[in-house]
Write a protein that holds these residues in place. Sequence first.
Motif, PDB file in Angstrom:
ATOM      1  N   SER A 178       6.004 -35.323  40.441  1.00 16.34           N
ATOM      2  CA  SER A 178       7.085 -35.313  41.437  1.00 16.34           C
ATOM      3  C   SER A 178       7.566 -36.729  41.746  1.00 16.34           C
ATOM      4  CB  SER A 178       6.624 -34.634  42.734  1.00 16.34           C
ATOM      5  OG  SER A 178       5.489 -35.304  43.272  1.00 16.34           O
ATOM      6  N   HIS A 180      10.409 -37.898  42.106  1.00 19.83           N
ATOM      7  CA  HIS A 180      11.563 -37.956  43.004  1.00 19.83           C
ATOM      8  C   HIS A 180      11.173 -38.264  44.441  1.00 19.83           C
ATOM      9  CE1 HIS A 180       9.951 -33.931  43.214  1.00 19.83           C
ATOM     10  NE2 HIS A 180      10.684 -33.639  44.280  1.00 19.83           N
ATOM     11  N   GLY A 203       6.993 -27.222  36.005  1.00 18.61           N
ATOM     12  CA  GLY A 203       8.236 -26.551  36.345  1.00 18.61           C
ATOM     13  C   GLY A 203       8.502 -25.305  35.526  1.00 18.61           C
ATOM     14  N   LYS A 211      15.702 -26.046  30.234  1.00 10.91           N
ATOM     15  CA  LYS A 211      14.813 -26.227  31.376  1.00 10.91           C
ATOM     16  C   LYS A 211      14.126 -27.600  31.333  1.00 10.91           C
ATOM     17  CE  LYS A 211      13.770 -21.418  32.528  1.00 10.91           C
ATOM     18  NZ  LYS A 211      12.686 -20.441  32.799  1.00 10.91           N
ATOM     19  N   ASP A 214      16.741 -29.943  32.581  1.00  8.50           N
ATOM     20  CA  ASP A 214      17.028 -29.731  34.004  1.00  8.50           C
ATOM     21  C   ASP A 214      15.929 -30.317  34.888  1.00  8.50           C
ATOM     22  OD1 ASP A 214      19.369 -28.470  33.362  1.00  8.50           O
ATOM     23  OD2 ASP A 214      18.643 -26.424  33.751  1.00  8.50           O
ATOM     24  N   LEU A 215      14.672 -30.087  34.509  1.00  9.16           N
ATOM     25  CA  LEU A 215      13.571 -30.627  35.306  1.00  9.16           C
ATOM     26  C   LEU A 215      13.624 -32.151  35.327  1.00  9.16           C
ATOM     27  CD1 LEU A 215      10.975 -30.198  36.945  1.00  9.16           C
ATOM     28  CD2 LEU A 215       9.704 -30.321  34.785  1.00  9.16           C
ATOM     29  N   TRP A 216      13.881 -32.738  34.190  1.00  7.40           N
ATOM     30  CA  TRP A 216      13.992 -34.199  34.126  1.00  7.40           C
ATOM     31  C   TRP A 216      15.121 -34.675  35.054  1.00  7.40           C
ATOM     32  CZ3 TRP A 216      10.924 -37.876  31.988  1.00  7.40           C
ATOM     33  CH2 TRP A 216      11.415 -39.178  32.020  1.00  7.40           C
ATOM     34  N   GLY A 217      16.241 -34.009  34.994  1.00  7.67           N
ATOM     35  CA  GLY A 217      17.369 -34.397  35.822  1.00  7.67           C
ATOM     36  C   GLY A 217      17.086 -34.289  37.303  1.00  7.67           C
ATOM     37  N   ARG A 218      16.338 -33.263  37.716  1.00  8.79           N
ATOM     38  CA  ARG A 218      16.054 -33.057  39.133  1.00  8.79           C
ATOM     39  C   ARG A 218      15.011 -34.021  39.682  1.00  8.79           C
ATOM     40  NH1 ARG A 218      15.360 -27.755  37.540  1.00  8.79           N
ATOM     41  NH2 ARG A 218      13.142 -27.873  38.109  1.00  8.79           N
ATOM     42  N   GLN A 219      13.953 -34.281  38.902  1.00  7.37           N
ATOM     43  CA  GLN A 219      12.786 -34.943  39.471  1.00  7.37           C
ATOM     44  C   GLN A 219      12.451 -36.303  38.855  1.00  7.37           C
ATOM     45  OE1 GLN A 219      10.563 -30.768  40.761  1.00  7.37           O
ATOM     46  NE2 GLN A 219       9.353 -32.373  39.829  1.00  7.37           N
ATOM     47  N   ARG A 221      14.960 -38.413  36.495  1.00  8.73           N
ATOM     48  CA  ARG A 221      16.010 -39.314  36.005  1.00  8.73           C
ATOM     49  C   ARG A 221      16.380 -40.408  36.998  1.00  8.73           C
ATOM     50  NH1 ARG A 221      19.498 -36.027  33.611  1.00  8.73           N
ATOM     51  NH2 ARG A 221      18.718 -36.691  31.579  1.00  8.73           N
ATOM     52  N   GLN A 222      16.642 -40.065  38.232  1.00  8.05           N
ATOM     53  CA  GLN A 222      17.083 -41.074  39.190  1.00  8.05           C
ATOM     54  C   GLN A 222      15.995 -42.110  39.483  1.00  8.05           C
ATOM     55  OE1 GLN A 222      20.244 -41.455  40.054  1.00  8.05           O
ATOM     56  NE2 GLN A 222      20.567 -39.709  38.687  1.00  8.05           N
TER      57      GLN A 222
END
Length: 453
Positions: A178, A180, A203, A211, A214-219, A221-222
């Motif tokens: 996690s 993020h 995830g 998927k 998407d998981l990388w993008g949500r938690q 990447r930033q």
Amino acid sequence: MNEVADVMTDPSPKYGRDHGWHASFVRVNTDSVGGWTSERGLVDSNQFDAWIENFLVPYANHLKTRGLYLVLSATGPMVVNIDGDQSKNTNQGTQERMMTFWERVSSAPGVKDADNIMFELMNEPVMIESEPGNGEYGMAEPIYFERFTKWLQPIIDVVRDTGANNVIWVPTLEWQGSPHQWLDYPFTGENIGVAVHYYPAYGGVFDIPRKVLDLWGRQYRQVAKRWPMIITEMFWTPMPDDPRNLVNGTTEGFGNSIKQIIDDEGNVSFMIGFIGDLLDDLDESRPSEADLSEREGAQAYFDWMPELAETSIRSYGYRPVPGRFEAEQYESMKNLRVESNSENFSNRHIAYITSDSWAKYLIDVKESGTYTATFRVATDVQVDNDILIKDGSGKTLATFTVDSTKTNAWQDWYTDSVTIELSEGKQELTLEFKGDSEYLFNIDWIELEATDI
């Protein structure tokens, strides 16, 4: 462990392929550490110091010889599991042990400021109490993310309070899945990145590329855009009978998707599998004799090696001349090792130098002219041996002879000089070693200074 490091940095063809391994870092978990027990933590300071001096420092020096970084990850006896529950592992007891461990390790000679030793502060924190001592453990919610930052920051601070500037990798809750959390509740300090894990089960992405992305993008990447990131655990292979289903994925579905992500980010280091995932029959074979595992993650990782080698070049860059540089900070070498100086473990030198071995350096000469090349050397042999100083074309610029009458032991250092002619600009300098003894001499540093003639 030294042999594993040798294998994983040997580029010669293996396993029927036309290439070898090009690893750039090793991760070591502290599952067993001298002077520590899981029940009581640190019980013998002298034994712990001996573990640092006799295992950790020499091992890091060997990795330095092979061009490898060491990521040291605290786990095992540094972790207190409440009521035997391994998910309740981020608590006051663990924090106290982590602060003790990292304060002593980060201040130790040979570890402090070593340029190839990095600290991953903890392996897989899972849940934390919402307030210290209240027994209410949780994760995945802001209250726990905020509490984790307050819990971890003192561990960061205790390292920096020793004066050590080694790279620190901070973990995350939820088995390091996690990252993020750091966006809303960031740590403070310099020379720090984020250490994460990424498995097919995280995830529930498994083998579905969308998927995975998407998981990388949500938690992830930033966070990777804000701090350096390192993936210290990741593996996949079809394994439907795995009770946890942790690594159940294929290269086509999971592996290629995560590689696409990492290639696009450009700020993420990673490793795939433990050594037992990559090589077969280690219970029966030496690492150098073991076969490549048939597991899909191992096969893909090895196939990616040539490309990874091109994108992860390790270099000290061009050293300014006039100036001094450490002998162990070479660009490439043949048949030598890195050791710590007995007078100060934080200083290193090159050793076990044999005839016809060599070391290459990059230099940037301010202006053409005559320069004095000074060497700090030592030897325990009773014959004189030579250092040939060569330019990038292989031309010998000068020969420095190590005078065996001026030194009586492998770390009985003396300095002496020869003069050489250097042209202005960036260039390669090679030291080639010649002699008649089994091992010739040790070299601590080289200094190139303009000569007034």
